[in-house]
Design an enzyme around this catalytic site. Structure first.
Site, short mmCIF file in Angstrom:
data_model
loop_
_atom_site.label_atom_id
_atom_site.label_comp_id
_atom_site.label_asym_id
_atom_site.label_seq_id
_atom_site.Cartn_x
_atom_site.Cartn_y
_atom_site.Cartn_z
N TYR A 193 3.45 1.93 -1.79
CA TYR A 193 3.65 2.29 -3.19
C TYR A 193 2.33 2.59 -3.88
O TYR A 193 2.22 3.54 -4.66
CB TYR A 193 4.42 1.20 -3.93
CG TYR A 193 5.91 1.27 -3.73
CD1 TYR A 193 6.63 2.40 -4.09
CD2 TYR A 193 6.62 0.20 -3.20
CE1 TYR A 193 8.00 2.48 -3.92
CE2 TYR A 193 8.00 0.26 -3.02
CZ TYR A 193 8.68 1.40 -3.39
OH TYR A 193 10.04 1.47 -3.22
N GLN A 248 14.49 -19.31 -13.07
CA GLN A 248 14.98 -18.02 -13.58
C GLN A 248 15.78 -17.29 -12.50
O GLN A 248 15.46 -17.35 -11.32
CB GLN A 248 13.82 -17.16 -14.08
CG GLN A 248 12.88 -16.67 -13.00
CD GLN A 248 11.68 -15.92 -13.58
OE1 GLN A 248 11.52 -15.77 -14.79
NE2 GLN A 248 10.83 -15.44 -12.70
N GLN A 267 3.69 -8.05 -1.06
CA GLN A 267 3.49 -9.11 -0.06
C GLN A 267 3.04 -10.39 -0.74
O GLN A 267 2.17 -10.37 -1.62
CB GLN A 267 2.47 -8.70 0.99
CG GLN A 267 2.33 -9.75 2.08
CD GLN A 267 1.34 -9.37 3.16
OE1 GLN A 267 0.24 -8.93 2.86
NE2 GLN A 267 1.75 -9.53 4.41
N SER A 297 0.82 -1.22 0.00
CA SER A 297 0.00 0.00 0.00
C SER A 297 0.85 1.27 0.00
O SER A 297 0.43 2.29 -0.53
CB SER A 297 -0.97 0.00 1.18
OG SER A 297 -0.28 0.04 2.40
N GLU A 308 6.62 -6.67 -12.11
CA GLU A 308 6.20 -5.64 -13.04
C GLU A 308 5.75 -4.42 -12.24
O GLU A 308 4.92 -4.54 -11.34
CB GLU A 308 5.05 -6.13 -13.92
CG GLU A 308 5.40 -7.35 -14.76
CD GLU A 308 5.18 -8.69 -14.06
OE1 GLU A 308 4.38 -8.76 -13.12
OE2 GLU A 308 5.84 -9.66 -14.46
#
Length: 186
Positions: A110, A176, A152, A108, A133
């Protein structure tokens, strides 16, 4: 399917290497918080970023992605341009159990600044760093702080193991490391 608590997450991280490195505490004074929480784990964003650019005036095509669409950046603070997008990766490396699916939600801190984080679910049997992303939906440049919290992760344990895991189907993002650009199997 049940949501897993901090004691389960801690046990799986310490005894089965589900999250490496693992932070048992929730660290948050003066930074965007990360580490273990009551019913989840706050992941950190690494120092490597791929920032989208329109310098080459190409079209973004997930079936034929052109690497010139992004600029590589390494640093402690990444500036995502206004109305733009960046890719990053987690500091943490995950090894998902065969009966657990993880869902990741943006923090939250961000989100309240117009920065939206998207991560697809971590499928049972998945292993690797998580590509993150990051969308800056504001008309202003936005700062992303490396080695601090970005999202989170919630862990959901199924009633039974699935028949085919991500590892079994040899998922295209399995194992990856670093930031992985879009892949289409051919």
């Amino acid at each position: 399917m049940g949501l897993k608590a901090d004691n389960w997450i801690k046990k799986m991280a310490l005894e089965h290497n589900m999250i490496e490195p693992f932070c048992e505490a929730n660290i948050g004074k003066g930074i965007v918080s990360y580490g273990l929480s009551s019913y989840g784990y706050d992941i950190r964003v690494g120092r490597e970023f791929k920032i989208f650019t329109n310098v080459n005036s190409t079209v973004v095509d997930p079936k034929n992605f052109v690497e010139e669409n992004v600029v590589d950046f390494v640093g402690d603070v990444c500036i995502v341009p206004a109305n733009s997008f960046a890719l990053a990766r987690t500091v943490e490396y995950f090894k998902m159990p065969n009966d657990v699916l993880a869902i990741c939600l943006g923090k939250s801190t961000y989100a309240r600044c117009g920065i939206i984080v998207n991560v697809t679910p971590f499928e049972p049997g998945f292993e690797g760093h998580i590509t993150i992303e990051i969308s800056n939906t504001t008309p202003l440049p936005a700062k992303i702080y490396a080695n601090e919290g970005i999202a989170q992760v919630l862990f959901l344990q199924g009633d039974e193991p699935c028949d085919v895991t991500y590892a079994d189907k040899k998922g295209k993002y399995q194992a990856q490391t670093g930031i992985t650009l879009p892949r289409i199997l051919k």
